[in-house]
Write an enzyme that holds these catalytic residues in place. Structure first.
Site, PDB file in Angstrom:
ATOM      1  N   ASP A 152      -7.220 -16.870 -44.023  1.00  0.00           N
ATOM      2  CA  ASP A 152      -7.668 -17.102 -45.568  1.00  0.00           C
ATOM      3  C   ASP A 152      -8.245 -15.563 -45.287  1.00  0.00           C
ATOM      4  O   ASP A 152      -7.155 -14.424 -45.369  1.00  0.00           O
ATOM      5  CB  ASP A 152      -8.072 -18.083 -46.224  1.00  0.00           C
ATOM      6  CG  ASP A 152      -7.361 -17.890 -47.563  1.00  0.00           C
ATOM      7  OD1 ASP A 152      -6.571 -17.729 -47.733  1.00  0.00           O
ATOM      8  OD2 ASP A 152      -8.278 -18.279 -48.597  1.00  0.00           O
ATOM      9  N   ASN A 173      -5.046 -16.247 -48.089  1.00  0.00           N
ATOM     10  CA  ASN A 173      -5.278 -14.973 -49.994  1.00  0.00           C
ATOM     11  C   ASN A 173      -5.161 -13.638 -48.621  1.00  0.00           C
ATOM     12  O   ASN A 173      -4.184 -12.479 -49.594  1.00  0.00           O
ATOM     13  CB  ASN A 173      -5.814 -15.357 -50.302  1.00  0.00           C
ATOM     14  CG  ASN A 173      -5.953 -16.325 -50.989  1.00  0.00           C
ATOM     15  OD1 ASN A 173      -6.815 -17.387 -50.968  1.00  0.00           O
ATOM     16  ND2 ASN A 173      -4.749 -16.599 -51.750  1.00  0.00           N
ATOM     17  N   LYS A 205     -13.368 -11.033 -50.335  1.00  0.00           N
ATOM     18  CA  LYS A 205     -12.844 -12.343 -51.936  1.00  0.00           C
ATOM     19  C   LYS A 205     -14.621 -12.175 -52.331  1.00  0.00           C
ATOM     20  O   LYS A 205     -15.758 -13.104 -51.897  1.00  0.00           O
ATOM     21  CB  LYS A 205     -12.589 -12.645 -51.653  1.00  0.00           C
ATOM     22  CG  LYS A 205     -11.965 -13.948 -52.570  1.00  0.00           C
ATOM     23  CD  LYS A 205     -10.959 -15.080 -52.096  1.00  0.00           C
ATOM     24  CE  LYS A 205      -9.844 -15.134 -52.215  1.00  0.00           C
ATOM     25  NZ  LYS A 205      -9.860 -15.922 -52.148  1.00  0.00           N
ATOM     26  N   ASP A 226     -23.568  10.810 -47.669  1.00  0.00           N
ATOM     27  CA  ASP A 226     -22.693  10.719 -47.702  1.00  0.00           C
ATOM     28  C   ASP A 226     -22.282   9.676 -48.269  1.00  0.00           C
ATOM     29  O   ASP A 226     -22.129   9.181 -48.694  1.00  0.00           O
ATOM     30  CB  ASP A 226     -21.731  11.247 -45.914  1.00  0.00           C
ATOM     31  CG  ASP A 226     -22.584  11.609 -45.362  1.00  0.00           C
ATOM     32  OD1 ASP A 226     -23.709  12.673 -46.070  1.00  0.00           O
ATOM     33  OD2 ASP A 226     -22.617  11.889 -44.436  1.00  0.00           O
TER      34      ASP A 226
HETATM   35 CA    CA Z   1     -10.577 -18.117 -48.865  1.00  0.00          CA
HETATM   36 CA    CA Z   2     -25.921  13.164 -45.334  1.00  0.00          CA
HETATM   37 CA    CA Z   3      -7.457 -19.301 -49.969  1.00  0.00          CA
END
Ligand code: CA
Ligand code: CA
Ligand code: CA
Ligand code: CA
Length: 497
Positions: free
Chosen positions: A200, A237, A242, A390
């Protein structure tokens, strides 16, 4: 000379019990290193606060869930360690696939678990429902649901230098690498972790049963999620990170991600997924995900989304107008091409960790000398090299040639000389912590007896001043030792009455 003395007494001061377990042990044994137990559950029954269970190297075939239920205290942890830097593999492969067949269920508090691999559980490799635990240098792989899940209100856990990969549930839509999700509590912290090829998501903060919680990730890599161990696409997914979401699309998970990297995830690298909480992304790098960044639906009142100093190699995706952004690589005047990086070859990203558990050194997605992304960011409170930060997850260091390290975001700290010194009977010990970490400050006498524990807790970054009172002690030399995430500093002080 002085060093060996200090090391000697650090070892000799540990009077707490050690319980040894071995795949070749026997539960009628005494539990010493020469006469180890066989069963981790038996060791769990025997353990007292401040004791350590050492698992001798080898494969432990375990067919039933291991429940860790005892509660320690801030100044007396329980410890479960692979012995002497070697690996103990808990192989649960004989378990049936079933949601009640978690490998390890950690409902206790104040456990430090270090150097253990968990494989093949019938559900989660480990489920954490307790708080104030530290899970370090552990791996979770080929489990039949999420590798490491945190729920049931669990808060203030630290997941340090762990890997979670090849986890897949039968339906493929549930198994994440790391999941502080559903009814999880606040202030769980991930540092230096990797999640790859979970069916997932790499990380999943989906909410159900709790709301408005916070999770912090630093220096974490998530890649190839949404693919199975075989390399085939899964039906899950497939997101790197997430950052929440909920059934009715109203719940809030406040995420802070610093120096995190998402690449080659099947669907999205950094994904809001209808989360209504705050999302702060500083110095992140995304490459070759289905979509690199996606924050598109309005947040609840008082919540903010901020993406700053971040890199996308390729199209950055979609960040709605409400997302505050500064100095990201898709802004003018920057150009992002393969030439901005030493390497875009993923070589080494899943390679072995260093002996202390920290991430391997790689060249992948590190900025190349001359890139316009060097010193192009703004100060967001993360330490940097050169004139300014950076862009992206890896700071360029002109003094390092060849393979680069992640040094700049390694936890570090300073321990100052106590003041006054000599003292009688009060003195102050100052220290500072750069990144949130577990800190122990202890005072020892000259023969190595522990006099006092002054700090034994998670500390946020900042400066600390601790008073030490020695009214009961006699004149002489004492040592104070600061242990932060396993790194130690020692200083000497003199009590003169
Ligand atoms: Ca998940
Ligand atoms: Ca730097
Ligand atoms: Ca899921
Ligand atoms: Ca460029």
């Amino acid at each position: 000379m002085k060093h060996s003395f200090i090391i000697f007494f650090l070892i000799s001061i540990n009077f707490f019990a050690q319980i040894f377990v071995s795949p070749d042990g026997n539960d009628t044994n005494s539990g010493t290193i020469d006469s180890p137990l066989a069963s981790i559950v038996e060791a769990m029954n025997l353990i007292q606060p401040q004791d350590t269970i050492y698992l001798l190297a080898g494969v432990y075939k375990v067919s039933e869930k291991i429940s860790i239920t005892k509660n320690g205290y801030a100044d007396s942890l329980y410890c479960l360690f692979g012995y002497n830097g070697e690996r103990a593999l808990l192989d649960f492969s004989s378990m049936e696939v079933n949601s009640s067949n978690r490998g390890i269920s950690l409902s206790g508090t104040y456990w430090h678990i270090y150097g253990i691999d968990v494989k093949g559980a019938g559900d989660n490799g480990m489920h954490v429902s307790g708080s104030f635990n530290r899970i370090e240098f552990c791996t979770f792989y080929e489990n039949n649901d999420t590798g490491l899940q945190i729920g049931n209100g669990a808060s203030d856990n630290q997941i340090i230098n762990c890997d979670s990969y090849f986890n897949a549930d039968p339906g493929q839509g549930n198994a994440d690498g790391f999941a502080p999700k559903l009814d999880v509590g606040s202030n769980n912290y991930f540092y230096g972790c990797r999640a790859w090829q979970n069916s997932d998501d790499g990380w999943d903060g989906y909410m159900r049963g709790n709301d408005d919680v916070s999770t912090i990730l630093e220096n974490c890599w998530s890649f190839k999620n949404g693919y199975l161990k075989s390399g085939n696409a899964s039906s899950g997914n497939g997101n790197g990170f997430k950052l929440g979401g909920s059934d009715d699309k109203t719940l809030m998970h406040n995420f802070t991600l610093k120096n995190c990297v998402a690449f080659d995830n099947r669907i999205k690298g950094f994904d809001q997924n209808n989360n209504k909480g705050s999302m702060i992304l500083y110095n992140c790098t995304a490459y070759r995900n289905g979509t690199n960044y996606s924050i598109v639906s309005t947040l609840n009142d008082g919540k903010i989304a901020n993406v700053t100093n971040s890199i996308s190699l390729g199209n950055y995706g979609t960040l709605d107008n409400f997302v505050e952004q500064q100095t990201n690589s898709w802004f003018t005047p920057f150009t992002v091409t393969e030439e901005d990086f030493i390497s875009i070859d993923t070589l080494g990203v899943r390679g072995p960790r260093k002996s202390d558990g920290s991430l391997p050194d790689i060249n992948f997605l590190h900025l190349a000398n001359g890139s316009d992304l060097i010193d192009a960011g703004i100060d967001v409170g993360i330490s940097f090299i050169g004139t300014t930060p950076d862009l992206g997850a890896f700071e360029f260091d002109p003094n390092i040639t060849g393979v680069l390290t992640n040094e700049k975001i390694k936890n570090d700290f300073t321990l100052e000389q106590n003041y006054p010194n000599p003292f009688n009977p009060n003195t102050s010990i100052n220290f500072s912590v750069k990144n949130k970490s577990f800190v122990k400050l202890e005072v020892f006498d000259v023969v190595g007896r522990k006099i006092k524990t002054l700090v034994n807790d998670w500390k946020n970054s900042g400066n600390y001043k601790i008073n030490f009172e020695a009214k009961e002690l006699s004149s002489g030399i004492y040592f104070y030792i600061l242990n932060e995430n396993g790194q130690i500093q020692t200083k000497k002080m003199t009590l003169v009455k």
